[in-house]
Design a protein around this motif. Structure first.
Motif, PDB file in Angstrom:
ATOM      1  N   GLN A 187      60.869  66.283-116.612  1.00 54.94           N
ATOM      2  CA  GLN A 187      61.571  66.217-117.887  1.00 54.94           C
ATOM      3  C   GLN A 187      62.817  67.107-117.887  1.00 54.94           C
ATOM      4  O   GLN A 187      63.795  66.787-118.568  1.00 54.94           O
ATOM      5  CB  GLN A 187      60.615  66.577-119.023  1.00 54.94           C
ATOM      6  N   SER A 205      53.452  56.936-111.147  1.00 51.91           N
ATOM      7  CA  SER A 205      52.376  56.809-112.131  1.00 51.91           C
ATOM      8  C   SER A 205      51.432  55.698-111.724  1.00 51.91           C
ATOM      9  O   SER A 205      51.750  54.854-110.881  1.00 51.91           O
ATOM     10  CB  SER A 205      52.943  56.515-113.520  1.00 51.91           C
ATOM     11  N   THR A 233      61.718  63.828-125.671  1.00 53.33           N
ATOM     12  CA  THR A 233      60.447  64.476-125.985  1.00 53.33           C
ATOM     13  C   THR A 233      60.691  65.748-126.788  1.00 53.33           C
ATOM     14  O   THR A 233      61.812  66.291-126.827  1.00 53.33           O
ATOM     15  CB  THR A 233      59.685  64.817-124.704  1.00 53.33           C
ATOM     16  N   ASN A 262      43.146  62.183-120.347  1.00 56.63           N
ATOM     17  CA  ASN A 262      44.286  61.470-119.800  1.00 56.63           C
ATOM     18  C   ASN A 262      44.415  60.100-120.433  1.00 56.63           C
ATOM     19  O   ASN A 262      43.449  59.554-120.966  1.00 56.63           O
ATOM     20  CB  ASN A 262      44.138  61.300-118.280  1.00 56.63           C
ATOM     21  N   HIS A 263      45.609  59.543-120.372  1.00 58.83           N
ATOM     22  CA  HIS A 263      45.839  58.171-120.808  1.00 58.83           C
ATOM     23  C   HIS A 263      45.427  57.212-119.697  1.00 58.83           C
ATOM     24  O   HIS A 263      45.169  57.621-118.556  1.00 58.83           O
ATOM     25  CB  HIS A 263      47.326  57.963-121.108  1.00 58.83           C
ATOM     26  N   TYR A 286      48.492  65.293-120.731  1.00 61.93           N
ATOM     27  CA  TYR A 286      49.823  64.840-121.131  1.00 61.93           C
ATOM     28  C   TYR A 286      49.963  65.082-122.631  1.00 61.93           C
ATOM     29  O   TYR A 286      49.955  64.142-123.434  1.00 61.93           O
ATOM     30  CB  TYR A 286      50.033  63.357-120.799  1.00 61.93           C
ATOM     31  N   PHE A 299      55.300  66.720-124.451  1.00 63.75           N
ATOM     32  CA  PHE A 299      55.948  65.854-123.459  1.00 63.75           C
ATOM     33  C   PHE A 299      56.077  64.414-123.943  1.00 63.75           C
ATOM     34  O   PHE A 299      56.402  63.522-123.151  1.00 63.75           O
ATOM     35  CB  PHE A 299      55.162  65.906-122.154  1.00 63.75           C
ATOM     36  N   TYR A 309      50.486  60.128-115.002  1.00 68.67           N
ATOM     37  CA  TYR A 309      51.733  60.460-114.311  1.00 68.67           C
ATOM     38  C   TYR A 309      51.460  61.453-113.182  1.00 68.67           C
ATOM     39  O   TYR A 309      50.682  62.394-113.332  1.00 68.67           O
ATOM     40  CB  TYR A 309      52.742  61.034-115.295  1.00 68.67           C
ATOM     41  N   SER A 348      48.200  62.284-127.890  1.00 67.63           N
ATOM     42  CA  SER A 348      48.300  63.514-127.113  1.00 67.63           C
ATOM     43  C   SER A 348      46.986  63.751-126.365  1.00 67.63           C
ATOM     44  O   SER A 348      45.910  63.712-126.963  1.00 67.63           O
ATOM     45  CB  SER A 348      48.598  64.695-128.048  1.00 67.63           C
ATOM     46  N   ILE A 351      55.281  67.372-114.636  1.00 69.35           N
ATOM     47  CA  ILE A 351      55.830  66.785-115.865  1.00 69.35           C
ATOM     48  C   ILE A 351      57.014  67.618-116.336  1.00 69.35           C
ATOM     49  O   ILE A 351      58.063  67.085-116.711  1.00 69.35           O
ATOM     50  CB  ILE A 351      54.753  66.721-116.966  1.00 69.35           C
ATOM     51  N   HIS A 375      50.604  70.796-115.665  1.00 69.57           N
ATOM     52  CA  HIS A 375      51.774  70.141-116.234  1.00 69.57           C
ATOM     53  C   HIS A 375      53.038  70.393-115.421  1.00 69.57           C
ATOM     54  O   HIS A 375      54.128  70.008-115.841  1.00 69.57           O
ATOM     55  CB  HIS A 375      52.009  70.628-117.672  1.00 69.57           C
TER      56      HIS A 375
END
Length: 478
Positions: A66, A366, A34, A356-357, A22, A26, A361, A18, A62, A59
């Motif tokens: 979703q 992405s 999710t 962030n990863h 993001y 989500f 996204y 997490s 996102i 967000h």
């Protein structure tokens, strides 16, 4: 009845999966959908209005994506510029309903919890409705069946003025130590605080105005100054910044005389830590939960979460290992509540891994950071069919684009042309450019950046179909 879905948390205790941009609601942590999507689909109940969603501005896309994935629409999306806890979030929703002449029952739900028993949830909701219709402020309490130190507790007591099965809230208790938690469970009078509520909009605002008028007044002014576009309301940041940061519990529920508790025995879990994730998943004969490419030898009651690399563990008991592309976290299961301390330390060091990863996204698709050096960066970019990035320029870097699959429509200064699989182009420094996908399948490209500065704030956004500005985009590529 209108459900108010609170989706503004960051889920820091579930780092590194997490991240702030993001967060856990989500993520598909307990199934194919999710937690956010599971919460919404739980509300397919007769008489339930479409949801009001309260989420962070960052967000927004996102949330919309979703919703689209499960073919649902929100009646309203309240966008917070930053979090101010649950009391202001619910106040903004209640004030908007009242402004529309709708003094409805509000079912307040966090977007990141799990409920296994839908029938038990509906039964508890029916009982809570009877109480809320009489002006009570209902909190759903989960019967405490084990000495859990990670939850807040509520003590209930009998009250003849309430419907059968509903108890008056006698006291709220902060997260206890193990000894006190054991005593609470033995007494049978205590519930875990689920963070789920039901009350009429006017009742909540009346109590909020009485017990925390600063939140009430600030939210009222913030709503007046907010910008509305269709079903989306962007809360005025300058006003909202003045709002006290407080929860529903502290601001209202602990002070009002109308708080009551309805038992909710529906397999509730707040999925608030890695030990909670371990609890809700199927385990092997040694009590281990694994995901990804994992090999375990002589280990018990562990949670091992892989994300691409082979993860092997030997001789471990009650250990959590979580691997992502850019970070790994190892913790004892008894200490996972303190993962947020690690996140705070990383934040203080200015580490981007909490934000962030590697895969980020955007409303158009992405991008995934593949490699990075002193003067270069490589990204894998995916653009949805029909989507396009902003018209932009960079002052300190040039870019090379190589099409892996799909068709790319490229704008570079005064030229516009198509690229197909295995073709490439060069975007010089300071050139005004845009990437679009005119096709019906996802466009995948490899982008190689080179230059003296590769920071994501080196972007001048000239035109954007998603309504993003350079101020919003700071730190966000494309």
């Amino acid at each position: 009845m209108t459900p108010i879905i609170l989706s503004g948390g960051s889920g820091s205790r579930l780092w590194p999966l997490s991240r702030k941009l993001y967060p856990k609601q989500f993520l598909a942590l307990t199934g194919e959908q999710t937690l956010f999507q599971q919460t919404l689909q739980r509300l397919s109940i007769e008489g339930m209005q479409p949801p009001v969603l309260v989420a962070n501005q960052e967000h927004r896309f996102i949330v919309l994506e979703q919703l689209e994935q499960i073919d649902l629409q929100a009646q309203m999306l309240l966008l917070e510029p930053f979090g101010r806890n649950t009391a202001p979030a619910v106040a903004m929703a209640a004030l908007q309903l009242i402004a529309e002449g709708r003094d409805e029952l509000m079912l307040v739900l966090p977007a990141d919890h799990v409920l296994d028993d839908q029938q038990a949830f509906r039964q508890a909701l029916a009982l809570a409705t009877v109480a809320a219709e009489k002006g009570e402020m209902v909190l759903f309490g989960v019967p405490a069946d084990r000495p859990e130190t990670g939850y807040g507790y509520i003590r209930g007591q009998a009250d003849g003025t309430l419907p059968d099965g509903v108890a008056r809230v006698a006291s709220f208790v902060e997260k206890p130590d193990a000894q006190r938690a054991t005593e609470y469970v033995k007494s049978g009078d205590y519930y875990w605080n689920s963070g789920m509520f039901l009350f009429r909009a006017s009742r909540f605002l009346e109590e909020l105005k009485h017990h925390d008028v600063d939140i009430y007044d600030t939210c009222l002014l913030a709503l007046e100054r907010s910008k509305r576009e269709g079903t989306q309301i962007a809360i005025d940041p300058a006003t909202f910044a003045c709002c006290p940061d407080n929860s529903i519990d502290y601001a209202v529920m602990e002070k009002t005389s109308r708080a009551c508790v309805v038992p909710l025995a529906a397999g509730w879990n707040d999925v608030g830590s890695w030990s909670s994730i371990w609890e809700v998943h199927d385990k092997d004969e040694a009590g281990n939960v694994t995901k990804g490419d994992v090999v375990i030898e002589d280990s018990r009651n562990c949670l091992i979460h892989g994300n691409g690399k082979l993860v092997s563990v030997l001789g471990l008991d009650d250990i959590v290992v979580v691997e992502t592309k850019d970070a790994m976290m190892v913790a004892h299961k008894d200490r996972v509540q303190d993962v947020k301390k690690l996140v705070s330390k990383l934040d203080a060091q200015g580490r981007c891994e909490t934000q962030n990863h590697c895969e980020v996204y955007r409303p158009w698709g992405s991008y995934d950071s593949v490699d990075m050096g002193g003067r270069f960066q490589v990204k894998h970019i995916t653009v949805k069919p029909g989507a396009q990035l902003s018209l932009q320029m960079h002052h300190h870097r040039a870019e090379h684009w190589i099409v892996v699959s799909g068709t790319a429509k490229v704008t570079c200064d005064d030229r516009e042309f198509l690229l197909t699989e295995n073709q490439s182009t060069y975007i010089p420094m300071t050139s005004v450019h845009r990437l679009s996908n005119p096709g019906k399948i996802p466009l995948e490209i490899i982008e190689v950046q080179s230059g003296t500065y590769l920071g994501e704030d080196d972007i001048e956004r000239l035109e954007d179909v998603y309504g993003r500005s350079d101020a919003v985009a700071a730190g966000a590529t494309h």
